[in-house]
Design an enzyme around this catalytic site. Structure first.
Site, PDB file in Angstrom:
ATOM      1  N   ASP A 111      -4.839  -3.556  -3.183  1.00 27.74           N
ATOM      2  CA  ASP A 111      -4.006  -3.189  -2.045  1.00 27.74           C
ATOM      3  C   ASP A 111      -3.410  -4.417  -1.348  1.00 27.74           C
ATOM      4  OD1 ASP A 111      -2.960  -2.120   0.305  1.00 27.74           O
ATOM      5  OD2 ASP A 111      -4.610  -0.720   0.564  1.00 27.74           O
ATOM      6  N   SER A 113       0.833  -1.204   0.000  1.00 29.15           N
ATOM      7  CA  SER A 113       0.000   0.000   0.000  1.00 29.15           C
ATOM      8  C   SER A 113       0.872   1.259   0.000  1.00 29.15           C
ATOM      9  CB  SER A 113      -0.954  -0.035   1.192  1.00 29.15           C
ATOM     10  OG  SER A 113      -2.008   0.877   1.032  1.00 29.15           O
TER      11      SER A 113
END
Length: 378
Positions: A246, A103
């Site tokens: 993510d 992320s």
């Protein structure tokens, strides 16, 4: 309305906006199991692949590994960037043999990997205000989409720093035996995918730069907020598109194979693992409001903290079994931070907090100790 509330409200609208499905190619589990990005075999691994385990062993010269694991955390990545910047100022920053990121940690990872000479670029990316435009308001109407925002601004941000110069620098460090790893979540297999970014960079050319940027974008693509990233993969005699999102969907960070405690890499291996948490590592007491948005936000944060604690405990146990020093840095519990507050003043404040704590020598705490006694601000 705060940006976090806006995002949650939009996510609710997305969840109730109908049953529109965007078409995809079909493929089997067996085809997916042998897939690789078109034109790029041998640039990614499953988390328990022997190649990943090998990174925790001393190198050919007998030097033990020094790893930096960068967590997710959205706008809180400014804290991690500040810690790295302050680490250079403190003249104690090591050269990491392995850097991993998910992320926002994935966006920091190339700069952390390349070292102090790239600190100016790192600081710019998290303090110049560019990130404040990532979550515009009003958001797009999601009725016929798979996310609140289009993702163009996120990809534009990544493209702005994935330059030929950065790619060449990563490739040079790869040739020296160092490794830059970024994780994405494969929605089809529900697995964590570990990408060898140095191997991609070493290929050179526009296709390598595009895949490098695509992986970073995918790792930062919060499900529902940004669209999943489609990666064209060779699956036997045909191609199809995988959906990646993510990397922190599966874990707040990654530093170890899942099997590390079942089959340790060998006692006495030595080395260090630094886990840089872009956010808070401790529970936060708050009287939760009886509203749908508050309950959803609080529940999501609670689940994320639980996963993070488990991962930190795993790293600490691994370190004790293998004589590996383990350290953690995180935003102190009494400081203000929000993963969705991309306003420039807020990110500048977090950057300065990380920098100041590192210069003062209070950023890093022994991980086993911090799990017993939560980290407090000095």
């Amino acid at each position: 309305m705060r940006r976090s509330s806006r995002a949650i409200a939009a996510a609710l609208l997305l969840a109730t906006s109908g049953c529109v499905t965007i078409p995809r190619e079909d493929f089997t589990q067996a085809e997916h199991a042998i897939a690789y990005p078109v034109g790029f075999p041998h640039v990614r691994y499953a988390i328990n692949d022997p190649a990943v385990r090998a990174m925790f062993r001393p190198d050919a010269a007998g030097n033990p590994p020094t790893m930096l694991a960068l967590s997710g955390g959205g706008a809180n990545g400014a804290f991690g960037a500040g810690v790295l910047y302050g680490w250079t100022e403190a003249h104690t920053r090591p050269e990491f043999s392995v850097v991993t990121g998910v992320s926002t940690g994935a966006l920091i990872a190339p700069f952390a990997f390349l070292g102090p000479k790239w600190d100016a670029e790192l600081k710019k990316g998290f303090t110049d205000g560019t990130a404040s435009h990532l979550l515009p308001f009003p958001f797009v109407q999601p009725l016929f989409r798979d996310s609140i925002y289009t993702g163009k601004r996120l990809r534009g941000l990544v493209d702005s720093f994935v330059t030929p110069t950065l790619m060449a620098a990563v490739a040079r460090e790869q040739a020296r035996g160092r490794r830059l790893l970024v994780a994405t979540t494969d929605l089809d297999s529900q697995d964590l995918v570990v990408w060898d970014m140095g191997a991609i960079a070493a290929r050179g050319g526009p296709a390598a730069r595009d895949l490098f940027a695509t992986v970073l974008t995918a790792s930062a693509a919060i499900p529902g907020v940004f669209p999943p990233v489609m990666i064209e993969a060779q699956m036997g005699n045909h191609t199809a598109h995988e959906l990646h999102v993510d990397g922190s969907t599966i874990g707040a960070f990654f530093a170890l194979p899942d099997t590390a405690l079942i089959a340790p890499v060998g006692r006495g291996s030595g080395g260090s693992i630094y886990v840089l948490v872009n956010g808070k590592a401790d529970d936060e007491f708050a009287v939760t409001k009886r509203s749908l948005m508050s309950l959803l936000s609080r529940s999501f944060d609670t689940a994320s903290k639980a996963t993070q604690r488990t991962s930190l405990a795993t790293v600490a146990a691994f370190g004790q079994q293998n004589h590996v020093a383990t350290w953690v840095a995180a935003v102190p519990p009494d400081e203000t931070s929000s993963s969705l507050d991309f306003r420039q003043p807020a990110m500048q404040a977090l950057f300065e907090l990380g920098r100041a704590r590192m210069v003062a020598g209070t950023a890093w705490t022994d991980l086993p100790t911090s799990l017993k006694t939560p980290v407090k601000a000095p």
